[in-house]
Design an enzyme around this catalytic site. Structure first.
Site, PDB file in Angstrom:
ATOM      1  N   GLY A  25      20.859 -27.355  11.079  1.00 15.10           N
ATOM      2  CA  GLY A  25      20.986 -27.735   9.673  1.00 15.10           C
ATOM      3  C   GLY A  25      22.023 -28.799   9.356  1.00 15.10           C
TER       4      GLY A  25
ATOM      5  N   GLU B 104      29.203 -27.459   8.995  1.00 13.82           N
ATOM      6  CA  GLU B 104      28.026 -26.629   8.699  1.00 13.82           C
ATOM      7  C   GLU B 104      27.263 -27.188   7.508  1.00 13.82           C
ATOM      8  OE1 GLU B 104      25.766 -24.787   9.185  1.00 13.82           O
ATOM      9  OE2 GLU B 104      26.204 -22.786   9.881  1.00 13.82           O
TER      10      GLU B 104
ATOM     11  N   ASP C 202      26.561 -19.289   3.327  1.00 11.23           N
ATOM     12  CA  ASP C 202      25.753 -18.402   2.492  1.00 11.23           C
ATOM     13  C   ASP C 202      26.361 -17.003   2.555  1.00 11.23           C
ATOM     14  OD1 ASP C 202      23.460 -17.763   0.960  1.00 11.23           O
ATOM     15  OD2 ASP C 202      22.302 -17.266   2.731  1.00 11.23           O
TER      16      ASP C 202
ATOM     17  N   LYS D 297      27.462 -21.209  -1.225  1.00  5.18           N
ATOM     18  CA  LYS D 297      26.810 -20.297  -2.172  1.00  5.18           C
ATOM     19  C   LYS D 297      27.663 -19.043  -2.276  1.00  5.18           C
ATOM     20  CE  LYS D 297      22.012 -20.819  -0.861  1.00  5.18           C
ATOM     21  NZ  LYS D 297      20.829 -20.069  -0.449  1.00  5.18           N
TER      22      LYS D 297
ATOM     23  N   PHE E 231      17.344 -21.185  -3.056  1.00  5.98           N
ATOM     24  CA  PHE E 231      17.075 -21.663  -1.705  1.00  5.98           C
ATOM     25  C   PHE E 231      16.859 -23.169  -1.737  1.00  5.98           C
ATOM     26  CE2 PHE E 231      15.095 -22.269   2.379  1.00  5.98           C
ATOM     27  CZ  PHE E 231      15.912 -21.469   3.164  1.00  5.98           C
ATOM     28  N   VAL E 232      17.710 -23.881  -1.007  1.00  2.00           N
ATOM     29  CA  VAL E 232      17.667 -25.341  -1.051  1.00  2.00           C
ATOM     30  C   VAL E 232      17.232 -25.929   0.291  1.00  2.00           C
ATOM     31  CG1 VAL E 232      19.412 -25.512  -2.866  1.00  2.00           C
ATOM     32  CG2 VAL E 232      20.133 -25.513  -0.479  1.00  2.00           C
TER      33      VAL E 232
ATOM     34  N   ASP F  49      16.484 -26.676   6.154  1.00  2.00           N
ATOM     35  CA  ASP F  49      15.052 -26.441   6.315  1.00  2.00           C
ATOM     36  C   ASP F  49      14.572 -25.184   5.615  1.00  2.00           C
ATOM     37  OD1 ASP F  49      16.386 -24.587   8.163  1.00  2.00           O
ATOM     38  OD2 ASP F  49      14.366 -24.167   8.905  1.00  2.00           O
TER      39      ASP F  49
ATOM     40  N   ARG G 195      13.639 -30.860   6.481  1.00  2.00           N
ATOM     41  CA  ARG G 195      14.944 -31.363   6.917  1.00  2.00           C
ATOM     42  C   ARG G 195      15.071 -32.863   6.662  1.00  2.00           C
ATOM     43  NH1 ARG G 195      17.478 -27.323  10.011  1.00  2.00           N
ATOM     44  NH2 ARG G 195      16.138 -26.071  11.348  1.00  2.00           N
TER      45      ARG G 195
HETATM   46  P1  IMP Z   1      24.783 -17.197   6.545  1.00  2.00           P
HETATM   47  O1  IMP Z   1      24.970 -16.598   7.899  1.00  2.00           O
HETATM   48  O2  IMP Z   1      24.043 -16.278   5.608  1.00  2.00           O
HETATM   49  O3  IMP Z   1      26.028 -17.768   5.917  1.00  2.00           O
HETATM   50  O4  IMP Z   1      23.709 -18.335   6.722  1.00  2.00           O
HETATM   51  C1  IMP Z   1      24.025 -19.553   7.146  1.00  2.00           C
HETATM   52  C2  IMP Z   1      22.792 -20.304   7.567  1.00  2.00           C
HETATM   53  O5  IMP Z   1      21.613 -19.872   6.857  1.00  2.00           O
HETATM   54  C3  IMP Z   1      22.981 -21.733   7.194  1.00  2.00           C
HETATM   55  O6  IMP Z   1      23.665 -22.428   8.208  1.00  2.00           O
HETATM   56  C4  IMP Z   1      21.564 -22.193   7.004  1.00  2.00           C
HETATM   57  O7  IMP Z   1      21.031 -22.587   8.253  1.00  2.00           O
HETATM   58  C5  IMP Z   1      20.834 -20.979   6.494  1.00  2.00           C
HETATM   59  N1  IMP Z   1      20.707 -21.033   5.009  1.00  2.00           N
HETATM   60  C6  IMP Z   1      21.374 -20.302   4.097  1.00  2.00           C
HETATM   61  N2  IMP Z   1      21.012 -20.626   2.845  1.00  2.00           N
HETATM   62  C7  IMP Z   1      20.096 -21.607   2.968  1.00  2.00           C
HETATM   63  C8  IMP Z   1      19.338 -22.393   2.023  1.00  2.00           C
HETATM   64  O8  IMP Z   1      19.434 -22.268   0.796  1.00  2.00           O
HETATM   65  N3  IMP Z   1      18.489 -23.310   2.562  1.00  2.00           N
HETATM   66  C9  IMP Z   1      18.345 -23.514   3.900  1.00  2.00           C
HETATM   67  N4  IMP Z   1      19.035 -22.814   4.817  1.00  2.00           N
HETATM   68  C10 IMP Z   1      19.900 -21.875   4.359  1.00  2.00           C
HETATM   69 MG    MG Z   2      22.746 -23.686   9.774  1.00  2.00          MG
END
Ligand code: IMP
Ligand code: MG
Length: 180
Positions: free
Chosen positions: A44, A99, A103, A131, A152-153, A159, A165
């Protein structure tokens, strides 16, 4: 063609490029006289990494790693696995982990712990998007591009099911695309 799946454009190419420059100035000021190592978390962050590294005027090395966190289509879980490790030794280096989005924090809290065990001189995190409403694990974010609501973006490297992407901007994906 891809645009038909986008509900709303959040950040245009121009906004993204302006913010990348601002973050680069911050990093240059914080690390003046030092050498840094940028670590891109694939996949990403590849677009953000490419723009950010070219905006930073400091001696800099780059490395890449890849992690997978198992979960449903639009969220991660606490189980994280390294699928591609770094190629370089990070002992004594000033790391900035790059990163796409912070999220739940599951992926990054795990990743940062692993990196700290390898004794770098310092570790900071730079995420293009944050977020905060979705946070489950606390993570220290030093450089943040934009704070966004819980949507969700996609685009600019981000992606859904490996697509979108290549959009040059960041937009909110229409929920009907992922059955939301
Ligand atoms: P986390 O472990 O929940 O913080 O997720 C992190 C990963 O989830 C990010 O590096 C993204 O690859 C993916 N992700 C989280 N939210 C989004 C979104 O809104 N769009 C696309 N990918 C996301
Ligand atoms: Mg990622």
């Amino acid at each position: 063609m891809l645009e038909k799946d986008i509900q709303e454009i959040l950040f245009s190419e121009e906004q993204l490029s302006r913010r990348v420059q601002e973050i680069a100035r911050q990093i240059e000021a914080d690390y003046a006289g030092k050498e840094i190592m940028l670590i891109s978390v694939l996949r990403g962050s590849f677009v953000f990494m490419a723009d950010l590294c070219r905006a930073i005027d400091l001696p800099c090395t780059l490395d890449f790693m890849s992690v997978s966190s198992y979960g449903s289509g639009t969220s991660s879980s606490g189980q994280v696995q390294i699928t591609k490790d770094l190629s370089e030794d990070i002992t004594g280096r000033n790391l900035i982990v790059v990163e796409d989005i912070l999220d739940s924090g599951n992926t990054l809290s795990y990743l940062l712990k692993i990196l700290e065990h390898r004794h770098p001189a310092s570790v900071r995190l730079c995420a293009l998007l944050d977020k905060p409403d979705r946070r489950v694990k606390p993570v220290d974010l030093h450089y943040c591009g934009f704070t966004i609501p819980d949507a969700f973006v996609v685009g600019y490297g981000l992606d859904y099911a490996e697509k979108y992407r290549n959009l040059p901007y960041i937009g909110i994906l229409k929920p009907e695309v992922y059955g939301g």
